[in-house]
Design a protein around this motif. Structure first.
Motif, PDB file in Angstrom:
ATOM      1  N   ILE A  99       0.797  -1.206  -0.030  1.00 47.48           N
ATOM      2  CA  ILE A  99      -0.051   0.049  -0.206  1.00 47.48           C
ATOM      3  C   ILE A  99       1.035   1.204   0.039  1.00 47.48           C
ATOM      4  O   ILE A  99       0.444   2.198  -0.652  1.00 47.48           O
ATOM      5  N   ALA A 100       2.042   1.258   0.790  1.00 47.35           N
ATOM      6  CA  ALA A 100       2.888   2.306   0.910  1.00 47.35           C
ATOM      7  C   ALA A 100       3.686   2.758  -0.515  1.00 47.35           C
ATOM      8  O   ALA A 100       3.658   3.782  -1.032  1.00 47.35           O
ATOM      9  N   ALA A 101       3.791   1.613  -1.198  1.00 46.01           N
ATOM     10  CA  ALA A 101       4.440   1.672  -2.600  1.00 46.01           C
ATOM     11  C   ALA A 101       3.494   2.373  -3.397  1.00 46.01           C
ATOM     12  O   ALA A 101       3.781   3.028  -4.331  1.00 46.01           O
ATOM     13  N   VAL A 102       2.278   1.753  -3.573  1.00 45.69           N
ATOM     14  CA  VAL A 102       1.488   2.313  -4.509  1.00 45.69           C
ATOM     15  C   VAL A 102       1.090   3.754  -4.165  1.00 45.69           C
ATOM     16  O   VAL A 102       0.921   4.657  -5.002  1.00 45.69           O
ATOM     17  N   ARG A 103       0.903   4.162  -2.883  1.00 47.44           N
ATOM     18  CA  ARG A 103       0.952   5.722  -2.602  1.00 47.44           C
ATOM     19  C   ARG A 103       1.912   6.403  -3.018  1.00 47.44           C
ATOM     20  O   ARG A 103       1.935   7.474  -3.581  1.00 47.44           O
ATOM     21  N   ALA A 104       3.205   5.772  -3.009  1.00 46.21           N
ATOM     22  CA  ALA A 104       4.493   6.568  -3.485  1.00 46.21           C
ATOM     23  C   ALA A 104       4.391   6.944  -5.013  1.00 46.21           C
ATOM     24  O   ALA A 104       4.858   8.094  -5.430  1.00 46.21           O
ATOM     25  N   VAL A 105       3.880   5.704  -5.704  1.00 51.62           N
ATOM     26  CA  VAL A 105       3.962   6.031  -7.062  1.00 51.62           C
ATOM     27  C   VAL A 105       2.816   6.795  -7.605  1.00 51.62           C
ATOM     28  O   VAL A 105       3.013   7.896  -8.310  1.00 51.62           O
ATOM     29  N   LEU A 106       1.910   7.288  -6.582  1.00 49.09           N
ATOM     30  CA  LEU A 106       0.829   8.161  -6.880  1.00 49.09           C
ATOM     31  C   LEU A 106       1.210   9.479  -6.730  1.00 49.09           C
ATOM     32  O   LEU A 106       0.735  10.471  -7.170  1.00 49.09           O
ATOM     33  N   ASP A 107       2.330   9.584  -5.511  1.00 52.21           N
ATOM     34  CA  ASP A 107       2.485  10.839  -5.094  1.00 52.21           C
ATOM     35  C   ASP A 107       3.495  11.724  -6.329  1.00 52.21           C
ATOM     36  O   ASP A 107       3.307  12.696  -6.218  1.00 52.21           O
ATOM     37  N   GLY A 108       3.809  10.660  -7.129  1.00 49.29           N
ATOM     38  CA  GLY A 108       4.548  11.304  -8.381  1.00 49.29           C
ATOM     39  C   GLY A 108       3.703  11.884  -9.640  1.00 49.29           C
ATOM     40  O   GLY A 108       4.195  12.189 -10.352  1.00 49.29           O
ATOM     41  N   VAL A 109       2.116  11.723  -9.446  1.00 46.83           N
ATOM     42  CA  VAL A 109       1.566  11.934 -10.342  1.00 46.83           C
ATOM     43  C   VAL A 109       1.186  13.544 -10.059  1.00 46.83           C
ATOM     44  O   VAL A 109       0.609  13.970  -9.307  1.00 46.83           O
ATOM     45  N   ASP A 166     -14.046   8.070  -4.323  1.00 51.83           N
ATOM     46  CA  ASP A 166     -14.939   9.257  -4.395  1.00 51.83           C
ATOM     47  C   ASP A 166     -13.882   9.926  -5.357  1.00 51.83           C
ATOM     48  O   ASP A 166     -14.558  10.951  -5.885  1.00 51.83           O
ATOM     49  N   GLU A 167     -12.668  10.218  -5.048  1.00 52.06           N
ATOM     50  CA  GLU A 167     -11.622  11.037  -5.699  1.00 52.06           C
ATOM     51  C   GLU A 167     -11.824  10.802  -7.062  1.00 52.06           C
ATOM     52  O   GLU A 167     -11.694  11.569  -8.074  1.00 52.06           O
ATOM     53  N   VAL A 168     -11.659   9.320  -7.544  1.00 52.03           N
ATOM     54  CA  VAL A 168     -11.630   9.041  -8.968  1.00 52.03           C
ATOM     55  C   VAL A 168     -13.141   9.336  -9.355  1.00 52.03           C
ATOM     56  O   VAL A 168     -13.006   9.836 -10.823  1.00 52.03           O
ATOM     57  N   LEU A 169     -14.206   9.080  -8.986  1.00 51.41           N
ATOM     58  CA  LEU A 169     -15.424   9.515  -9.566  1.00 51.41           C
ATOM     59  C   LEU A 169     -15.691  10.904  -9.651  1.00 51.41           C
ATOM     60  O   LEU A 169     -16.321  11.365 -10.555  1.00 51.41           O
ATOM     61  N   ALA A 170     -14.876  11.665  -8.699  1.00 44.25           N
ATOM     62  CA  ALA A 170     -14.942  13.215  -8.935  1.00 44.25           C
ATOM     63  C   ALA A 170     -14.314  13.516  -9.992  1.00 44.25           C
ATOM     64  O   ALA A 170     -14.818  14.609 -10.809  1.00 44.25           O
ATOM     65  N   GLN A 171     -13.235  13.018 -10.468  1.00 44.52           N
ATOM     66  CA  GLN A 171     -12.615  13.486 -11.794  1.00 44.52           C
ATOM     67  C   GLN A 171     -13.026  12.769 -13.015  1.00 44.52           C
ATOM     68  O   GLN A 171     -13.228  13.319 -14.181  1.00 44.52           O
ATOM     69  N   ASN A 172     -13.818  11.410 -12.808  1.00 45.01           N
ATOM     70  CA  ASN A 172     -14.496  10.887 -13.961  1.00 45.01           C
ATOM     71  C   ASN A 172     -15.404  10.139 -13.577  1.00 45.01           C
ATOM     72  O   ASN A 172     -15.437   9.034 -12.821  1.00 45.01           O
ATOM     73  N   ALA A 173     -16.735  10.650 -13.474  1.00 43.66           N
ATOM     74  CA  ALA A 173     -18.019  10.118 -12.929  1.00 43.66           C
ATOM     75  C   ALA A 173     -18.358   8.732 -13.522  1.00 43.66           C
ATOM     76  O   ALA A 173     -19.254   7.932 -12.971  1.00 43.66           O
ATOM     77  N   GLY A 174     -17.712   8.478 -14.757  1.00 45.77           N
ATOM     78  CA  GLY A 174     -17.929   7.144 -15.416  1.00 45.77           C
ATOM     79  C   GLY A 174     -17.037   6.037 -15.509  1.00 45.77           C
ATOM     80  O   GLY A 174     -16.876   5.094 -16.066  1.00 45.77           O
ATOM     81  N   HIS A 175     -15.990   6.491 -14.505  1.00 41.62           N
ATOM     82  CA  HIS A 175     -14.761   5.391 -14.403  1.00 41.62           C
ATOM     83  C   HIS A 175     -15.519   4.284 -14.004  1.00 41.62           C
ATOM     84  O   HIS A 175     -15.863   3.718 -12.901  1.00 41.62           O
ATOM     85  N   GLU A 231      -0.507  15.281 -13.007  1.00 42.83           N
ATOM     86  CA  GLU A 231      -1.670  15.428 -13.743  1.00 42.83           C
ATOM     87  C   GLU A 231      -2.406  14.149 -13.833  1.00 42.83           C
ATOM     88  O   GLU A 231      -2.031  13.251 -14.331  1.00 42.83           O
ATOM     89  N   PRO A 232      -3.691  14.061 -13.346  1.00 42.54           N
ATOM     90  CA  PRO A 232      -4.458  12.885 -13.190  1.00 42.54           C
ATOM     91  C   PRO A 232      -4.820  12.318 -14.709  1.00 42.54           C
ATOM     92  O   PRO A 232      -5.040  13.082 -15.451  1.00 42.54           O
ATOM     93  N   SER A 233      -4.694  11.100 -14.721  1.00 40.74           N
ATOM     94  CA  SER A 233      -4.940  10.509 -16.102  1.00 40.74           C
ATOM     95  C   SER A 233      -5.579   9.308 -15.953  1.00 40.74           C
ATOM     96  O   SER A 233      -6.081   8.941 -14.784  1.00 40.74           O
ATOM     97  N   ASP A 234      -6.054   8.498 -17.038  1.00 45.29           N
ATOM     98  CA  ASP A 234      -6.691   7.209 -16.837  1.00 45.29           C
ATOM     99  C   ASP A 234      -6.022   6.137 -16.049  1.00 45.29           C
ATOM    100  O   ASP A 234      -6.523   5.525 -15.078  1.00 45.29           O
ATOM    101  N   THR A 235      -4.630   6.264 -16.216  1.00 50.22           N
ATOM    102  CA  THR A 235      -3.668   5.161 -15.653  1.00 50.22           C
ATOM    103  C   THR A 235      -3.788   5.617 -14.114  1.00 50.22           C
ATOM    104  O   THR A 235      -4.043   4.577 -13.196  1.00 50.22           O
ATOM    105  N   SER A 236      -3.674   6.985 -13.814  1.00 47.16           N
ATOM    106  CA  SER A 236      -3.519   7.136 -12.547  1.00 47.16           C
ATOM    107  C   SER A 236      -4.957   6.693 -11.677  1.00 47.16           C
ATOM    108  O   SER A 236      -4.714   6.369 -10.595  1.00 47.16           O
TER     109      SER A 236
END
Length: 860
Positions: A342-352, A384-393, A354-359
């Protein structure tokens, strides 16, 4: 130089007349052009489209044909040519749409109906094929094309009905027609089916090769050819054919997966990996799918360490660190390193930045990890954060739908899942969730349909297939269950769960020879689990074939063998207890426990045998020793509770339940037992609180749902909020055939003012639970509410007569009041209520709609 015409009046006049004439002519020409009819302008576009089509400029031709419809929407030739054009270029979806528009505008047009029927047939759209063929037969039954369609329709019906005689006759008719239409794909399909049934591989080879030659862009023809090659066992040809399929359809993931599975089945994992590396190397830099497939394959074949090394290589070569870093964390998560992952995934997300489909996909993966570790709040935050960016994810919508189903927000779940399936019609996970939603709503047919779709969309993957098979087996639909399992077994021939399910189907049909084949396959696999499954299945087969005595003899033989396992001896003890051979069970259990005093299964067998023999002090002592040795094992606690309950010592049983919960807090089986005991003691609020706790942990349990709904509707019937809650929880009981569930559902329908709808359920419950006075009283009250006064009088009296002497309770009092009102109509008229509207409950001694096993037994 320029002549000066203004110098002469005559010249001036002539020049003016010339100018006027020219202007008039130009104006007249413009006027005439502007007055072309809409039909003429539409025809110009149509002719332009034909010209472009002849020149090979298909895209511009399509634009011109569409321009026709802006002017004249019912232009037959343009619409027909456009539909034919789309069909020729392989765009079947758009072609079908255009033909459908033609059929709406010209319902009696035969070529349109024939085209639609053939396309529906090729696309395996059975209902559409039936619809258009029926209309074509009505229009022109003697037309040769129509006769082929009609023959295919009749042949399909015969196949579905398993009418072999009709099938053979129709195939002969197809052969006669093929004399004048040798290359008709529909006739060839019928002849291919006949050849396959007859085992005529030479004819099947000829037909599949010719059909592929005629329709090289039809994926179905490649599948038919592949099946023929597999039947022939021509392995070099299979590999070549799969590679040809991939070359023709580069995006066909199924063909790629089939080639990988083929190499694995041939013991060629290196060739499979080499093929996947080809795909990964050929993939564009920004596309990660093929590279991810390679990593997963390496993990499956060579282990996690090799997969990690592959990931490190890909990341070093420039692969997306967000995606592949998350894949690496996933391996750690499955290895039990959950916090690190979980820490590793948070770390790679910290490097994002600009939000994208991959992120967003990675955030959903993080949400799944958090949910699995029990951090639902954290998981919901990510979703909730994902759906706020893309309601149809899709990933976000699926996770939200799962939570909505758990919370009984079925309508919200269905809406979200429909949005997913609109984007990805073959999403097996979404289909499985949709099945869960419809199960929760009590729509069993829709749920089954989505389970079937999920199995198909997953290419008969094991989890989806097992879920579908379990539903069909529960409904005793043996043949469809077999049809569901066999394709999955072809993909995973050694899967024990699939083999056990298939064996259960064959034993239940019964088809004992084929059950024996499954048993042989399990023994061939040879693992301890497979052998144990084979022995259990063989025992069931023997019981079906020769009776319980033969099965018991088989168990004795197994248990008395020189190298007998403890499992075979325990099986014999269970069978002896089940058949009343208590002394034999006690003797064997005593020997087993003495020879292996540390074996807890032997100790439990001894305690159960002692209890069955009536030696309760000995049984309690044995169980007490087991509890003392391992307080966190729920089995001896539950058995002690059951023994106390059987003796009528409810207070003692409650004390034992509390003791168990002190050792194993929140154990669901112990909580279940405690709730049942509290209900019997009359502590209904306490029982409801426990059922609410259990429901919050797992709202999918039918029995928990039933018991919660039953108690709410029984004891809180004057509380609209409680009745509404019970109604929501009990929606899944619609169409149930379980008597206790029928009582609950029928009673809730009555409380909601629909006594007529509840009556059939209560009639069924009262018939099946004939010895339960409270269920009988429920039926009587609802009969009264439904206006069946005479039947209600008799039913209420019957229930009251069945009550133990002196029994009291709210339900009993209300039943007496209902009967009094029926016996004194005038008094009812003067009263304030109608018969049955206040009746609720099962009473403290009745089971009513509450389905509860004896404490100590399995609850789900």
């Amino acid at each position: 130089m320029i002549a000066d015409v203004s110098s002469s009046p005559l010249s001036a006049r002539r020049g003016l007349r010339f100018l006027l004439s020219t202007t008039l002519a130009v104006g007249l020409g413009l006027s005439l052009a502007g007055c072309k009819t809409s039909a003429e302008r539409a025809e110009e576009y149509y002719q332009s489209g034909l010209q472009l089509l002849e020149e090979g400029d298909v895209d511009r031709a399509i634009v011109q044909f569409r321009n026709v419809f802006d002017i004249e929407g019912t232009h037959y030739e343009a619409r027909k040519t456009l539909a034919d054009t789309y069909r020729t270029r392989g765009d079947t979806r758009e072609a079908y749409s255009q033909y459908l528009r033609l059929a709406e505008q010209y319902p009696d047009d035969l070529p349109t109906r024939v085209a639609l029927a053939r396309m529906a047939f090729d696309g395996q759209e059975a209902q559409e094929f039936e619809r258009h063929t029926t209309r074509a037969v009505e229009i022109a039954p003697q037309d040769p094309e129509v006769q082929v369609l009609d023959l295919a329709r009749r042949y399909r019906a015969a196949a579905l009905a398993e009418d072999e005689k009709a099938r053979e006759a129709l195939s002969e008719e197809a052969a006669r027609m093929a004399g004048t239409r040798p290359d008709d794909p529909m006739l060839m399909g019928i002849l291919l089916d006949r050849a396959a049934n007859a085992g005529d591989l030479a004819e099947a080879d000829r037909l599949t090769a010719r059909m592929l030659e005629l329709q090289p862009d039809n994926p179905q023809r490649y599948l038919q050819r592949l099946a023929l090659l597999a039947e022939r066992g021509d392995k070099p040809a299979i590999e070549a054919h799969l590679r040809a399929t991939i070359a023709r359809f580069p995006d066909n993931g199924q063909a790629k997966a089939d080639l990988v599975r083929f190499h694995l089945s041939e013991g060629q994992p290196d060739k499979a990996e080499a093929f996947l590396r080809e795909l990964a190397d050929a993939a564009p830099a920004g596309e990660s799918g093929a590279r991810a497939d390679l990593v997963r394959f390496v993990e499956a074949q060579r282990g996690v360490d090799a997969a990690r090394a592959e990931l490190d290589r890909l990341i070093a070569e420039g692969a997306d660190p967000l995606l592949f870093g998350t894949l690496r964390a996933g391996f750690d998560f499955r290895d039990g390193k959950r916090d690190e992952a979980i820490a590793a995934v948070r770390a790679v997300l910290d490097g994002v930045t600009e939000p994208s489909d991959t992120s967003r996909d990675v955030k959903i993966q993080l949400a799944r990890m958090l949910a699995e570790t029990g951090d639902e709040a954290g998981a919901r935050q990510q979703v909730d954060e994902v759906l706020a960016q893309n309601a149809g994810h899709p990933g976000g919508l699926k996770m939200k739908a799962a939570w909505d189903i758990q919370a009984d927000k079925v309508d919200d779940a269905v809406l979200g899942l429909r949005a997913v399936l609109d984007q990805a019609p073959q999403d097996a996970e979404a289909m499985g969730l949709m099945a869960s939603a419809y199960d929760r709503a009590g729509e069993a047919d829709l749920a089954r349909d989505y389970l079937s779709q999920a199995a198909a969309a997953s290419n008969n993957a094991v989890p989806e297939t097992l879920r579908l098979a379990a539903r069909l087996i529960a409904e005793e639909r043996w043949r469809p269950a077999e049809d569901a399992i066999l394709p999955a077994l072809r993909r995973a021939p050694g899967n024990l769960d699939l083999l056990e399910a298939l064996g259960q189907v064959y034993l239940s049909m019964p088809d004992l020879p084929r059950a024996q084949g499954v048993i042989a396959r399990l023994r061939e696999i040879g693992t301890p689990e497979a052998v144990a499954a084979a022995e259990q299945m063989d025992l069931n087969r023997l019981a079906n074939e020769q009776g319980q005595d033969a099965a018991l003899g088989y168990l004795e033989q197994q248990a008395n063998a020189e190298n007998a396992s403890i499992g075979s001896k325990l099986s014999l003890i269970r069978a002896q207890l089940a058949t009343g051979q208590t002394e034999a069970a006690l003797r064997l259990a005593g020997e087993l426990a003495a020879s292996d005093p540390d074996n807890r299964a032997a100790g439990m067998a001894l305690a159960l045998s002692q209890a069955a023999a009536g030696d309760l002090p000995a049984a309690r002592a044995t169980l007490g020793g087991l509890v003392e040795d391992q307080p966190a094992d729920p089995a001896p606690h539950l058995t002690l509770i059951r023994l106390a309950t059987q003796q009528g010592d409810i207070d003692g049983a409650l004390a034992l339940a509390e003791r168990g919960l002190a050792a194993i807090p929140d154990n669901p089986d112990l909580l279940w037992s405690k709730a049942g005991l509290m209900e019997r003691k009359g502590d209904i609020d306490g029982a409801i609180a426990i059922y609410e706790q259990l429901y919050a942990r797992d709202s999918s349990s039918m029995i928990v749902a039933n018991n919660l709904a039953s108690l709410l509707s029984t004891w809180k019937s004057d509380d609209p909020a409680a009745v509404a809650r019970a109604s929501t929880v009990a929606r899944r009981l619609k169409d149930t055939e379980v008597p206790a569930f029928m009582d609950t559902y029928g009673w809730i329908q009555h409380l909601n003012g629909d006594s007529a709808a509840g009556l059939p359920y209560l009639e069924g419950a009262a018939e099946a639970l004939a010895s339960d006075p409270i269920v009988q009283l429920h039926l009587g009250v609802v009969q009264a509410a439904a206006g069946e006064a005479d039947a209600a009088k008799a039913q209420l009296q019957k229930g009251l007569d069945m009550l133990p002497e002196g029994q009291k309770g709210r339900s009993v009092a209300l039943a007496r009041e209902a009967l009094a009102r029926l016996n004194a109509p005038a008094a009812e008229t003067a009263g304030t209520g109608t018969a049955g509207t206040g009746m609720a409950g099962t009473g403290t001694a009745g089971t009513g709609g509450t389905a509860a096993p004896a404490p100590g037994q399995a609850t789900n």
